[in-house]
Design a protein around this motif. Sequence first.
Motif, mmCIF file in Angstrom:
data_model
loop_
_atom_site.group_PDB
_atom_site.id
_atom_site.type_symbol
_atom_site.label_atom_id
_atom_site.label_comp_id
_atom_site.label_asym_id
_atom_site.label_seq_id
_atom_site.Cartn_x
_atom_site.Cartn_y
_atom_site.Cartn_z
ATOM 1 N N TYR A 52 11.229 0.656 16.783
ATOM 2 C CA TYR A 52 12.111 -0.217 16.025
ATOM 3 C C TYR A 52 11.711 -1.668 16.243
ATOM 4 C CZ TYR A 52 14.675 4.094 16.621
ATOM 5 O OH TYR A 52 15.008 5.412 16.665
ATOM 6 N N TYR A 53 11.911 -2.468 15.236
ATOM 7 C CA TYR A 53 11.766 -3.902 15.407
ATOM 8 C C TYR A 53 13.013 -4.426 16.101
ATOM 9 C CZ TYR A 53 7.629 -4.261 12.473
ATOM 10 O OH TYR A 53 6.370 -4.161 11.973
ATOM 11 N N GLU B 100 9.159 -10.792 5.688
ATOM 12 C CA GLU B 100 9.459 -9.370 5.842
ATOM 13 C C GLU B 100 8.376 -8.491 5.224
ATOM 14 O OE1 GLU B 100 13.339 -6.491 5.428
ATOM 15 O OE2 GLU B 100 13.229 -8.259 4.157
ATOM 16 N N SER B 101 7.770 -8.947 4.136
ATOM 17 C CA SER B 101 6.732 -8.155 3.465
ATOM 18 C C SER B 101 5.486 -7.960 4.333
ATOM 19 C CB SER B 101 6.334 -8.818 2.142
ATOM 20 O OG SER B 101 5.812 -10.116 2.384
ATOM 21 N N HIS C 33 4.676 -4.537 9.766
ATOM 22 C CA HIS C 33 3.914 -3.293 9.784
ATOM 23 C C HIS C 33 4.843 -2.084 9.843
ATOM 24 C CE1 HIS C 33 0.942 -6.178 11.608
ATOM 25 N NE2 HIS C 33 0.267 -5.686 10.608
ATOM 26 N N GLU C 34 4.367 -0.970 9.305
ATOM 27 C CA GLU C 34 5.106 0.286 9.408
ATOM 28 C C GLU C 34 5.116 0.735 10.868
ATOM 29 O OE1 GLU C 34 6.759 2.234 7.077
ATOM 30 O OE2 GLU C 34 6.488 0.506 5.755
ATOM 31 N N LEU C 35 6.235 1.270 11.324
ATOM 32 C CA LEU C 35 6.363 1.736 12.699
ATOM 33 C C LEU C 35 6.396 3.250 12.747
ATOM 34 C CD1 LEU C 35 9.101 -0.713 14.040
ATOM 35 C CD2 LEU C 35 6.626 -0.909 14.247
ATOM 36 N N GLU C 36 6.036 3.781 13.888
ATOM 37 C CA GLU C 36 6.122 5.226 14.125
ATOM 38 C C GLU C 36 7.588 5.620 14.266
ATOM 39 O OE1 GLU C 36 3.422 7.337 14.431
ATOM 40 O OE2 GLU C 36 2.102 5.653 13.946
ATOM 41 N N ASP C 37 7.876 6.913 14.116
ATOM 42 C CA ASP C 37 9.231 7.403 14.355
ATOM 43 C C ASP C 37 9.640 7.070 15.784
ATOM 44 O OD1 ASP C 37 9.536 8.427 11.829
ATOM 45 O OD2 ASP C 37 9.021 10.482 12.379
#
Length: 172
Positions: free
Chosen positions: A98-99, A87-88, A91-95
């Motif tokens: 979703y994963y 999980e670490s 990557h950060e996702l845009e608004d």
Amino acid sequence: MQWFRVGRIVNTHGIKGEMRIQVTTDFPEERFASGEQVYAFVGNEEHRPLTVHSCRPYKKGYLLVVEEVKNLTEAESLKNLELWVPESHLHELEDGEYYQHEIRDCQVYTASGDEIGRITDILQTGANDVWIIRPSSGGKDVLIPYIDDVVRHVDVEQKKVVIDLIEGLIDE
């Protein structure tokens, strides 16, 4: 620690240790970029870290080269193993992005508040994702396209999705 599947080694390619992989991540260019680390799971718990040297599209998949594999024999030993990341490493996702693991198990409701069911899986069709919903009332699964005309609101914290039920989307 929670792990997420990003691919599977389906075969070898050539004699220098290149491997054909089937990708199950929405971000293969980032996930398999040079220097990134993925883990090949050998059993339920034992995993082998692999450092990406290179990855390139090939037919319907990708060809992966990792620093730890130097030849065909070593590559063959990894055949059919799944590739995972902790999980670490997500990557950060845009608004509004979703994963898949965030979407699965969300309850789906119509804009008027009627419960449709629970998202059990996601199909990647190329044009847009299609969510498979197990109806609360039983019966056969419902397929909902992830498009702006249908999906109105997604709340992954509350595990709730609101859709506009357009004509013909659900068999009555």
